[in-house]
Scaffold this motif. Sequence first.
Motif, PDB file in Angstrom:
ATOM      1  N   UNK A 336       0.926  -1.080  -0.014  1.00 25.29           N
ATOM      2  CA  UNK A 336       0.031   0.137  -0.005  1.00 25.29           C
ATOM      3  C   UNK A 336       0.712   1.225   0.118  1.00 25.29           C
ATOM      4  N   UNK A 337       2.011   1.163  -0.175  1.00 25.59           N
ATOM      5  CA  UNK A 337       3.084   2.404  -0.145  1.00 25.59           C
ATOM      6  C   UNK A 337       3.840   2.170  -1.593  1.00 25.59           C
ATOM      7  N   UNK A 338       4.497   3.341  -1.957  1.00 27.76           N
ATOM      8  CA  UNK A 338       5.314   3.243  -3.175  1.00 27.76           C
ATOM      9  C   UNK A 338       6.314   4.356  -2.693  1.00 27.76           C
ATOM     10  N   UNK A 339       7.100   4.748  -3.803  1.00 29.66           N
ATOM     11  CA  UNK A 339       8.166   6.040  -3.756  1.00 29.66           C
ATOM     12  C   UNK A 339       8.034   6.909  -5.079  1.00 29.66           C
ATOM     13  N   UNK A 340       7.173   7.802  -5.031  1.00 29.52           N
ATOM     14  CA  UNK A 340       6.990   8.630  -6.252  1.00 29.52           C
ATOM     15  C   UNK A 340       8.151   9.642  -6.551  1.00 29.52           C
ATOM     16  N   UNK A 341       8.671  10.114  -5.598  1.00 29.08           N
ATOM     17  CA  UNK A 341       9.710  11.347  -5.856  1.00 29.08           C
ATOM     18  C   UNK A 341      10.938  10.892  -5.137  1.00 29.08           C
ATOM     19  N   UNK A 342      11.627   9.745  -5.578  1.00 28.35           N
ATOM     20  CA  UNK A 342      12.806   9.442  -4.604  1.00 28.35           C
ATOM     21  C   UNK A 342      14.008  10.200  -4.846  1.00 28.35           C
ATOM     22  N   UNK A 343      14.022  10.914  -5.907  1.00 26.15           N
ATOM     23  CA  UNK A 343      15.310  12.202  -6.034  1.00 26.15           C
ATOM     24  C   UNK A 343      15.138  12.822  -5.002  1.00 26.15           C
ATOM     25  N   UNK A 344      13.959  13.417  -4.482  1.00 30.34           N
ATOM     26  CA  UNK A 344      13.980  14.404  -3.406  1.00 30.34           C
ATOM     27  C   UNK A 344      14.115  13.903  -2.043  1.00 30.34           C
ATOM     28  N   UNK A 345      14.419  12.595  -2.006  1.00 31.84           N
ATOM     29  CA  UNK A 345      14.523  11.954  -0.626  1.00 31.84           C
ATOM     30  C   UNK A 345      15.589  12.497   0.385  1.00 31.84           C
ATOM     31  N   UNK A 346      16.717  13.130  -0.321  1.00 32.07           N
ATOM     32  CA  UNK A 346      17.694  13.463   0.319  1.00 32.07           C
ATOM     33  C   UNK A 346      18.368  12.529   1.517  1.00 32.07           C
ATOM     34  N   UNK A 347      18.335  11.327   1.027  1.00 29.24           N
ATOM     35  CA  UNK A 347      19.132  10.436   1.787  1.00 29.24           C
ATOM     36  C   UNK A 347      18.513  10.030   2.710  1.00 29.24           C
ATOM     37  N   UNK A 348      17.172  10.282   3.000  1.00 30.61           N
ATOM     38  CA  UNK A 348      16.274   9.707   4.076  1.00 30.61           C
ATOM     39  C   UNK A 348      15.232   8.632   3.595  1.00 30.61           C
ATOM     40  N   UNK A 349      14.959   7.936   4.297  1.00 28.96           N
ATOM     41  CA  UNK A 349      14.108   6.693   4.111  1.00 28.96           C
ATOM     42  C   UNK A 349      12.633   7.043   3.884  1.00 28.96           C
TER      43      UNK A 349
END
Length: 678
Positions: A336-349
């Motif tokens: 039920x989750x995803x990762x839409x903008x991984x480039x903006x995660x700034x090293x965080x999970x």
Amino acid sequence: MTFKIMNVPRTLLTSALIFSLGLFTPVLYVVKPNVASAQSVGASVSTAALGPSDPQEVAAFMDSFFARPEVKAALAGASVVIVNDGKVLLNKGYGYANVETKKPIDQSHTLFRLASISKTFTAMAVMQLAEQGKLDLDLNVNGYLKGMKIANRTGSPLTARDLMTHTSGFDFTDIPEDEGDPDGPVYRLDTFVADHMPTVIRKPGEAFRYDNYGYNLLGYLVECVSGQKFEDYIEKHIFKPLGMDNSRFVYTSELAAKLATPYDASGEPIAQYTTYPYNSPDGGLMSTSGDMARFMLAELNGGKLDNQAVLQEKTMQAMEQYSVSIHPDIPGVGYGFESSFPSFNNGQFVIDKSGAGSGFQSQQWLLPKQKTGLFIALNSAKDARKMRSLLFQSFMDHYFPKPITSPPSYMNTLKSELQYLEGTYSDLRLPAWHYEVEATNGGLLVTDAYGVHELKQLKDLLFIDDTGRLAAFKKDDKGRIAYFEYNKADSWSERLPDVKLYADVPLDSPYAKDIRYLRQQGLLEREDPLNFNPEQSITRAQFIGWLIPTFGIKLSEEPIMFKDTMNSPYAAEIQTALEGGVVTGISKGTFEPNRSITREEAAVILSRLLQLGLGIMPSAEVQLKGQTDAWALDGVQHIVASGYYGPEVTPDADGAFDYRSKQPMLRQEAAAMIHRYP
């Protein structure tokens, strides 16, 4: 098909898919590279003194964000929440629930459609039943479905775990009818599941393809196992324990006054609508920012809020993981989750879930290790994805700044060592979206609709482009390169098989690559297997028959409406195009399937398909010369401006194009057009 029962027009793709696949503007799943947004591979970040903490500072930050000119220009209304460490730091509305009446947003009572955020609730319900021992996540779901059976050609069981991670292996995962008239008949969940039942054609668990049908099937699974209606189960086991008193999965006339007015991308209001099925486990949720604040607090607290637990802590933690990723260094999807903008995660999970429907868009982001959550709901499609993207990037840069890291170290790989990755890769969800991969010394050249990208190798099967966007390949269980993921995050792409050219297509033909692509896609299986006849004209039926399957949707099973297409091998494709508004016929219920299609007719058909199916509107005008009929002018402009033609069209010294609109389209020219879109 159910669109006749529902008395609503069939569309080629669901509204959610239209929003998620708008390929030439930055939208949910197709993310155009952003030089400033790269995430360093392997970066680690200190968690000290990070994150929002002071409500006044948080309010000032958010007020400043919504004061930006580009945000104000796009905004109808928004409701925003920030939580941290068990506290609601911000729950505030901006803009209006109704622009015309200037009705303010009430954070406790203004409802927004949250569309696919529904999937997180559906996954939570499944995990609850698994906790109770009533459902085994790794058993064949057919054992739980009452009176139904999913067809499976693979020999590997389809499980609830596969459904939650969008790895069902279904041949079709999107249903054309997902919204409609709230005064129409109720479309039951069990009926919906039976009406649209797909077939498992790919080994479950092997490949990611965003799956709306799969989550409706999960909702039906909840009904079968619990013995309760899906909406009743969610109310009793999630909404009520968490105090989400204003959240609903079923639209009623009483809710109309509480729902924010939805607006389309041009700012025009949209009438309130219901979803299909009526309780849509994949996208029916309506909620307030106040309720979503409580939900996020529970998600970040091991499934517990105010001494009420909806999940055990270990189960909640299992949901908040990337259960499926194409490579360990690339964020993937969870339950039920995803990762839409991984480039903006700034090293965080970061895990997130977004939602998009007609006139509504929303997203929640969770940083479980930081116990931080961010949520936004919007009641307008205008630049909505851009606003969500900008909000998340601004939030992360402000509260979790990008770490200082050393430049990546590239592998010095020879071209010959990378040639095993070469080939054409077609998107599992939208086959028209494809990549051409070519090996170079030290990396790859990847060609897609955005252009040519230079990728350098970081690790085995892992690459990076000059903007910091990662790409990766995956092998199948026989060790062969099978899948590729790069800049379209709603599904992986599969490697197309190598095929031989036709006897009458020279290797040096400027159309050879286009024709080979059609054969790789399986679009020519009903044609002569030996000769392509490239310089013959293509019929209207053949053109539709080649084009429609590139959308990856199930063909219509409705009775054939054009009486002269009854015996055509492409009758189902033509009927599907008719129902989607892509073709209208000639006169008196005829289509003239065997007549050669003119170039301007082909241009208009593809232009309609792009607009109705993907929301891609004409964005530029070009100078045309030669004769084009007035009814076809916009379509020809759209296709020429987009570059969807072969070497038969070139600009003159003044930059004007003679599209030769009135001439019959040749088969090789149709191949070029289809190969070059979207």
